[in-house]
Motif scaffolding. Structure first.
Motif, mmCIF file in Angstrom:
data_model
loop_
_atom_site.group_PDB
_atom_site.id
_atom_site.type_symbol
_atom_site.label_atom_id
_atom_site.label_comp_id
_atom_site.label_asym_id
_atom_site.label_seq_id
_atom_site.Cartn_x
_atom_site.Cartn_y
_atom_site.Cartn_z
ATOM 1 N N THR A 35 0.827 -1.209 0.000
ATOM 2 C CA THR A 35 0.000 0.000 0.000
ATOM 3 C C THR A 35 0.860 1.257 0.000
ATOM 4 O O THR A 35 0.624 2.191 -0.774
ATOM 5 N N ALA B 156 -2.824 3.774 -3.858
ATOM 6 C CA ALA B 156 -2.601 3.019 -2.621
ATOM 7 C C ALA B 156 -3.839 2.216 -2.243
ATOM 8 O O ALA B 156 -3.741 1.036 -1.882
ATOM 9 N N ALA C 72 -4.145 -1.838 -2.142
ATOM 10 C CA ALA C 72 -4.538 -2.465 -0.877
ATOM 11 C C ALA C 72 -5.722 -3.404 -1.077
ATOM 12 O O ALA C 72 -5.752 -4.515 -0.520
#
Length: 346
Positions: free
Chosen positions: A91, A254, A258
């Protein structure tokens, strides 16, 4: 984990939501002031909807504060397990890639930052490292399951490198996970085009993923998902229409990475396509539009990604956002229900 509260995993998961929400809401105002003083703002597409031109110069890179809040929360609330560090690593790496992209846009005062090939190269590198660590360190099986249909073994084509105890490279699974994680990374990035759209839909998706991780007995991914959901809630306070700040690629890349990583660790690779179905639809709308235009020089959608199509049809920005939240919630509920049904049946 927090001492005596370790015996109450439900509390820990909800605590992660609250901690990241509060941290994001506390840190964001100062960050917005800093960006405004530094004249660091969003560059708007010239070919986008005319109503978006007023957003030119709005502070961006709010995803940086979200990442700080998630890192602080997971280290404070969670247990330092390989799963947690792997999720955090992927992430943060995707967020840093997005940060470089955002900085490039601001420095050159254009809506395009890094070249598409440079971003894809970075994303594929992150995804490849993620899947190899997941398989060799955490023990994730190189299988993909279609609920109630079949489980495919993608580890049949394997190479073992003579390093240490051996590094297994299940080529088909590595390829599949790369497509999944990089695809989700860019799909969430494409969804981040309206005030509150990406943050709201990711929040819904992460709540579903936290439920799945908790149900499957893997607490750390549940805490991580909850932390991301809380960061999105806190960010929405400042990103709701009219937005005071955008998350930028720092946040969207990110969050997408994730989501893909969570799908791998919870073995919901296929179900994630339903849970994150709105992101898939946004990405497909762009792919279909580009392909059809190259073939016919005509457009299927008034504008792509899909949310801009509905803006062009006359929907207000807030109507598009709220309705997309509803659709995202419905898809997440269907995905979670399918997962629950498979665990009960199993």
């Amino acid at each position: 984990m927090l001492g005596s509260y370790a015996a109450y995993p439900t509390f820990i998961v909800f605590l992660a939501v609250v901690v990241t929400m509060v941290l994001t809401m506390v840190l964001m105002p100062g960050f917005i002031r800093f960006l405004r003083r530094s004249a660091i703002g969003q560059q708007v597409r010239d070919d986008g909807p005319e109503t978006h031109l007023v957003k030119q110069g709005t502070p961006t890179m709010g995803g940086l504060v979200m990442l700080v809040a998630v890192i602080a929360c997971t280290l404070l609330v969670g247990v330092p397990t390989p799963e947690m560090f792997l999720l955090l690593g992927a992430t943060v790496a995707a967020g840093l890639l997005g940060l470089v992209d955002d900085a490039s846009k601001v420095m050159h005062e254009r809506s395009l930052g890094l070249t598409p090939s440079a971003k894809l190269l970075g994303q594929f590198a992150i995804a490849t490292i993620f899947v190899l660590v997941a398989v060799n360190v955490i023990g994730i099986k190189p299988t993909v399951t279609i609920p109630f249909v079949y489980t495919f073994d993608l580890g049949i084509l394997e190479t073992v490198l003579p390093v240490g105890e051996g590094i297994s490279i299940p080529w088909l699974y590595v390829l599949f996970v790369n497509i999944l994680m990089v695809g989700m990374c860019n799909a969430v990035n494409l969804t981040d085009g309206l005030d509150g759209l990406a943050a709201g839909t990711v929040m819904v998706v992460m709540i579903a993923m936290a439920g799945i991780a908790f149900r499957s007995g893997v607490l750390e991914p549940a805490v991580f998902s909850a932390a991301l959901a809380g960061a999105c809630v806190g960010f929405l306070w400042f990103n709701s229409y009219p937005a005071d700040i955008f998350m930028g690629d720092t946040g969207s890349l990110a969050l997408g990475m994730a989501f893909g990583g969570l799908a791998v660790l919870t073995k919901t690779e296929v179900l994630s396509l339903i849970i994150g179905g709105l992101f898939v639809a946004e990405a497909l709308s762009v792919m279909i539009q580009v392909f059809y235009f190259k073939k016919t020089h005509k457009r299927i959608f008034l504008m792509a990604p899909l949310h801009h199509h509905f803006e062009k049809k006359g929907w207000s920005e807030t109507k598009v956002v709220v309705r997309f939240w509803i659709v995202s919630g419905m898809l997440a509920a269907v995905g979670f229900a399918l997962y629950f049904a498979t665990t009960v049946a199993g």
